[in-house]
Design an enzyme around this catalytic site. Structure first.
Site, PDB file in Angstrom:
ATOM      1  CD  GLU A 126      28.899  51.209  57.399  1.00 37.00           C
ATOM      2  OE1 GLU A 126      29.473  50.384  56.669  1.00 37.00           O
ATOM      3  OE2 GLU A 126      29.287  52.396  57.517  1.00 37.00           O
ATOM      4  CG  ASP A 186      28.067  53.603  54.085  1.00 33.82           C
ATOM      5  OD1 ASP A 186      28.135  54.566  54.858  1.00 33.82           O
ATOM      6  OD2 ASP A 186      28.811  52.601  54.169  1.00 33.82           O
ATOM      7  CG  HIS A 190      30.864  55.252  51.005  1.00 37.97           C
ATOM      8  ND1 HIS A 190      31.868  56.139  51.333  1.00 37.97           N
ATOM      9  CD2 HIS A 190      30.990  54.206  51.890  1.00 37.97           C
ATOM     10  CE1 HIS A 190      32.555  55.670  52.361  1.00 37.97           C
ATOM     11  NE2 HIS A 190      32.056  54.503  52.698  1.00 37.97           N
TER      12      HIS A 190
END
Length: 232
Positions: free
Chosen positions: A188, A60, A64
């Site tokens: 992530e 990210d 974002h």
């Protein structure tokens, strides 16, 4: 009995398999369809991919969550290539368990000693990949996230779908806004962090490089880790 062989390069990336990659609501589902085939007389084998900027193991960028944030193609690659990383063992946390500052005492000490700017949180939740339990992962306390930035951490990686709390009723984004708003980066859907912990890897180095997607908010990555040399 001989110990299990551990490759000098450890893959921290979930494979992208059509129909077996979880996607958040509103995100595209992954697919890979062959559009040219040697078996059917084509010049070569070629696939057409459908995926999002947050498909599978991914990064990210600040853009974002912030219109004026840095997009993924302009991230500081020195933070993501051969970068010293500290791994925190948080596998004792239960579903929706809060990860507070006190849970990070050992990691904080190591970050200070090594000057590491990458922190990887090993919750063990990657074992629930592509199951309903995957969204019930532990989450990072917002105050702890802010203190990590103050400490100098610039990349926060997790073996979960988000550093924030996710429930059927709501999906929080406090930690996203703190980390990305502070110029940090979030990674992530990592996997394999258990191996780093169980084999007592020290001097961990990681590569978490995104595609150079101009003006985009994130990117799938191929995340890998290896051991650097002990510092004298």
């Amino acid at each position: 009995m001989a110990s299990e062989y551990i490759s000098p390069i450890l893959d921290l990336t979930h494979p992208l398999v059509p129909g077996a990659v979880p996607a958040c609501q509103g995100h595209p589902c992954y697919s890979a369809e062959r559009c040219l085939s040697l078996a059917e007389g084509g010049f070569a084998n070629v696939h057409a991919l459908t995926l999002g900027t947050h498909t599978g193991t991914h990064i990210d960028a600040p853009y974002h969550f912030f219109e004026d944030g840095v997009p993924v193609d302009r991230l500081d690659l020195s933070l993501l290539s051969a970068a010293p990383a500290v791994v925190a063992d948080l596998r004792g946390k239960s579903a929706h368990g809060r990860i507070g500052w006190g849970d990070l005492t050992g990691a904080v000490k190591e970050i200070k000693e090594r000057g590491a700017r990458v922190l990887l949180l090993c919750t063990g939740w990657s074992r629930h990949w592509n199951t309903p339990a995957y969204s019930q992962h532990p989450f990072v306390d917002a105050d702890a996230a802010g203190r990590l930035l103050d400490l100098g951490v610039r990349v926060l990686g997790l073996d979960t779908m988000s550093p924030d709390k996710v429930t059927e009723e709501e999906e929080c984004a406090d930690v996203h806004r703190i980390v990305l708003g502070g110029g940090g980066i979030i990674v992530e859907n990592l996997t394999g962090l258990d191996t780093l912990v169980d084999n007592s890897w020290k001097q961990v180095l990681v590569s978490l490089l995104p595609l150079s997607l101009a003006g985009c908010d994130g990117s799938p990555i191929r995340a890998v880790a290896w051991q650097g040399e002990e510092q004298s």
